[in-house]
Enzyme design. Structure first.
Site, PDB file in Angstrom:
ATOM      1  N   ASN A 148       0.856  -1.192   0.000  1.00 44.85           N
ATOM      2  CA  ASN A 148       0.000   0.000   0.000  1.00 44.85           C
ATOM      3  C   ASN A 148       0.892   1.243   0.000  1.00 44.85           C
ATOM      4  O   ASN A 148       1.487   1.570   1.018  1.00 44.85           O
ATOM      5  CB  ASN A 148      -0.889  -0.049   1.258  1.00 44.85           C
ATOM      6  CG  ASN A 148      -1.700   1.220   1.440  1.00 44.85           C
ATOM      7  OD1 ASN A 148      -1.839   2.024   0.527  1.00 44.85           O
ATOM      8  ND2 ASN A 148      -2.251   1.393   2.636  1.00 44.85           N
ATOM      9  N   LYS A 199      -0.029   4.221  -0.119  1.00 45.98           N
ATOM     10  CA  LYS A 199      -0.730   5.377   0.479  1.00 45.98           C
ATOM     11  C   LYS A 199      -0.590   6.575  -0.457  1.00 45.98           C
ATOM     12  O   LYS A 199      -0.589   6.398  -1.676  1.00 45.98           O
ATOM     13  CB  LYS A 199      -0.191   5.663   1.887  1.00 45.98           C
ATOM     14  CG  LYS A 199      -0.123   4.404   2.752  1.00 45.98           C
ATOM     15  CD  LYS A 199       0.084   4.703   4.185  1.00 45.98           C
ATOM     16  CE  LYS A 199       0.315   3.401   4.934  1.00 45.98           C
ATOM     17  NZ  LYS A 199       0.187   3.541   6.361  1.00 45.98           N
ATOM     18  N   HIS A 209      -9.326   0.565   5.269  1.00 44.63           N
ATOM     19  CA  HIS A 209      -8.042   0.841   5.913  1.00 44.63           C
ATOM     20  C   HIS A 209      -8.275   1.790   7.092  1.00 44.63           C
ATOM     21  O   HIS A 209      -9.133   2.671   7.028  1.00 44.63           O
ATOM     22  CB  HIS A 209      -7.072   1.467   4.895  1.00 44.63           C
ATOM     23  CG  HIS A 209      -5.667   1.527   5.405  1.00 44.63           C
ATOM     24  ND1 HIS A 209      -5.242   2.493   6.288  1.00 44.63           N
ATOM     25  CD2 HIS A 209      -4.594   0.719   5.181  1.00 44.63           C
ATOM     26  CE1 HIS A 209      -3.967   2.274   6.578  1.00 44.63           C
ATOM     27  NE2 HIS A 209      -3.559   1.206   5.917  1.00 44.63           N
ATOM     28  N   GLU A 236      -6.771   4.284   8.063  1.00 42.71           N
ATOM     29  CA  GLU A 236      -6.650   5.720   7.743  1.00 42.71           C
ATOM     30  C   GLU A 236      -7.928   6.229   7.080  1.00 42.71           C
ATOM     31  O   GLU A 236      -8.314   7.382   7.271  1.00 42.71           O
ATOM     32  CB  GLU A 236      -5.406   5.949   6.869  1.00 42.71           C
ATOM     33  CG  GLU A 236      -4.132   5.787   7.705  1.00 42.71           C
ATOM     34  CD  GLU A 236      -2.903   5.325   6.943  1.00 42.71           C
ATOM     35  OE1 GLU A 236      -2.885   5.388   5.707  1.00 42.71           O
ATOM     36  OE2 GLU A 236      -1.945   4.880   7.612  1.00 42.71           O
ATOM     37  N   GLU A 263      -4.766  -5.379  10.915  1.00 38.35           N
ATOM     38  CA  GLU A 263      -3.812  -4.278  11.005  1.00 38.35           C
ATOM     39  C   GLU A 263      -4.019  -3.500  12.312  1.00 38.35           C
ATOM     40  O   GLU A 263      -4.852  -2.573  12.351  1.00 38.35           O
ATOM     41  CB  GLU A 263      -4.001  -3.320   9.828  1.00 38.35           C
ATOM     42  CG  GLU A 263      -3.748  -3.947   8.485  1.00 38.35           C
ATOM     43  CD  GLU A 263      -3.229  -2.910   7.501  1.00 38.35           C
ATOM     44  OE1 GLU A 263      -2.130  -3.123   6.956  1.00 38.35           O
ATOM     45  OE2 GLU A 263      -3.886  -1.877   7.311  1.00 38.35           O
ATOM     46  N   GLY A 278       2.651   2.240  10.542  1.00 39.44           N
ATOM     47  CA  GLY A 278       3.504   3.400  10.306  1.00 39.44           C
ATOM     48  C   GLY A 278       4.264   3.871  11.531  1.00 39.44           C
ATOM     49  O   GLY A 278       4.833   4.963  11.540  1.00 39.44           O
ATOM     50  N   SER A 336       3.928  -2.135  10.159  1.00 42.45           N
ATOM     51  CA  SER A 336       5.387  -1.991  10.249  1.00 42.45           C
ATOM     52  C   SER A 336       6.146  -3.269   9.878  1.00 42.45           C
ATOM     53  O   SER A 336       7.220  -3.537  10.416  1.00 42.45           O
ATOM     54  CB  SER A 336       5.798  -1.498  11.640  1.00 42.45           C
ATOM     55  OG  SER A 336       5.276  -0.203  11.881  1.00 42.45           O
TER      56      SER A 336
HETATM   57  C1  PEP Z   1      -0.574  -0.066   6.033  1.00 42.21           C
HETATM   58  O1  PEP Z   1      -0.695   1.104   5.702  1.00 42.21           O
HETATM   59  O2  PEP Z   1      -1.459  -0.872   5.729  1.00 42.21           O
HETATM   60  C2  PEP Z   1       0.613  -0.465   6.780  1.00 42.21           C
HETATM   61  C3  PEP Z   1       0.648  -1.670   7.262  1.00 42.21           C
HETATM   62  O3  PEP Z   1       1.600   0.465   6.895  1.00 42.21           O
HETATM   63  P1  PEP Z   1       3.085   0.221   7.526  1.00 42.21           P
HETATM   64  O4  PEP Z   1       3.605  -1.058   6.940  1.00 42.21           O
HETATM   65  O5  PEP Z   1       3.864   1.416   7.098  1.00 42.21           O
HETATM   66  O6  PEP Z   1       2.908   0.124   8.994  1.00 42.21           O
END
Ligand code: PEP
Length: 253
Positions: free
Chosen positions: A12, A14, A94, A96, A166, A172, A210
């Site tokens: 992703n 973003k 997601h 976000e 998640e 992040g 992450s």
């Molecule tokens: C995500 O945005 O779905 C995500 C897992 O981000 P990150 O790997 O940067 O934590």
């Protein structure tokens, strides 16, 4: 549509990327045996992806779709449009989107239906906040999200989705769930799916939060984990590839 439990790594981007980055990925990504790879750039680059990955086994998709097929929704993109451009996938729900666009489980459920209707494979994101985890409510939170979505779409449709666990506190932040925490939550998700009449043995469940080239192998050791939804570490083709290879190695694909 859904082909049962698969090994999958999705990246992703973003709100990151350029057309040059699409070209760099087209040159830098290669198939990893037994692992499905999916690149999820901002929607404005989907047409570039369609051209760049025309003859590739590597999939691509959108980060979000609207619940409706068309209409007066300025700035939004319908699932049909994403499919029309040649994409196969979309993320829905997601954290976000839930946080910055006030998406509820009901909206997420409607987006899942819109995606399936358009012939896209939805990756549905679930996850608890830090406050919920510290209050001992992680399992209940994720179970509630899944049940609300199932209530609206039904087991047959939910069984066509990929689930991404998640934890919001791990996205992040550089803090990953421990492999034990991640595998435990995936087991909980599989238990809830079974209870809802969605065969968890044929549902792909990803971890996101992450994941990077250094920690991927430990996370993928969990038997309930089928791969990862990756944010930051998916922005470089070499780290994205390293994560995919770690998955293949961990699962002996
Ligand atoms: C995500 O945005 O779905 C995500 C897992 O981000 P990150 O790997 O940067 O934590």
């Amino acid at each position: 549509m859904a082909e049962g439990r698969r090994l999958l790594v999705a990246g992703n981007w973003k709100m990151n990327g350029t057309r040059a980055m699409v070209a760099e990925f087209a040159a830098g990504l290669e198939a990893v045996s037994g692992v499905h790879l999916v690149v999820v750039p901002p929607s404005i680059y989907l047409a570039d992806m369609a051209l760049a990955f025309e003859d590739s086994s590597i999939g691509f998709g959108a980060q979000d779709v609207h619940t409706q097929t068309s209409g007066a929704f300025t700035g939004d993109i319908a699932a049909q449009m994403v499919a029309d451009i040649g994409a196969q996938w979309t993320i829905v729900g997601h954290s976000e989107r839930r946080a910055y666009h006030s998406e509820t489980d009901e909206v997420v459920a409607d987006k899942l239906l819109a995606a399936l209707e358009a012939g896209l494979e939805p990756m549905v994101c679930l996850g608890e906040s830090l406050v919920q985890r510290e209050a001992g409510e992680a399992e209940a939170t994720v179970g509630r999200q899944l049940r609300r979505i199932a209530e609206r779409v039904g087991a047959a449709k939910l069984s066509q989705a990929v689930i991404a666990y998640e934890p919001i506190w791990a996205i992040g932040t550089g803090v990953t769930a421990t492999p034990e925490q991640a595998d435990d939550m995936h087991r909980v998700i599989r238990d809830v799916l079974d209870e809802l009449g969605v065969p968890s043995g044929s549902t792909t469940v990803l971890y996101g939060g992450s994941v990077n080239a250094d920690n991927a192998a430990d996370i993928f050791a969990g038997e309930n984990i089928d791969g990862a939804l990756v944010g930051g570490a998916s922005l470089k083709s070499d780290s994205f590839m390293a994560i995919a290879r770690a998955l293949a190695a961990a699962k002996h694909a």
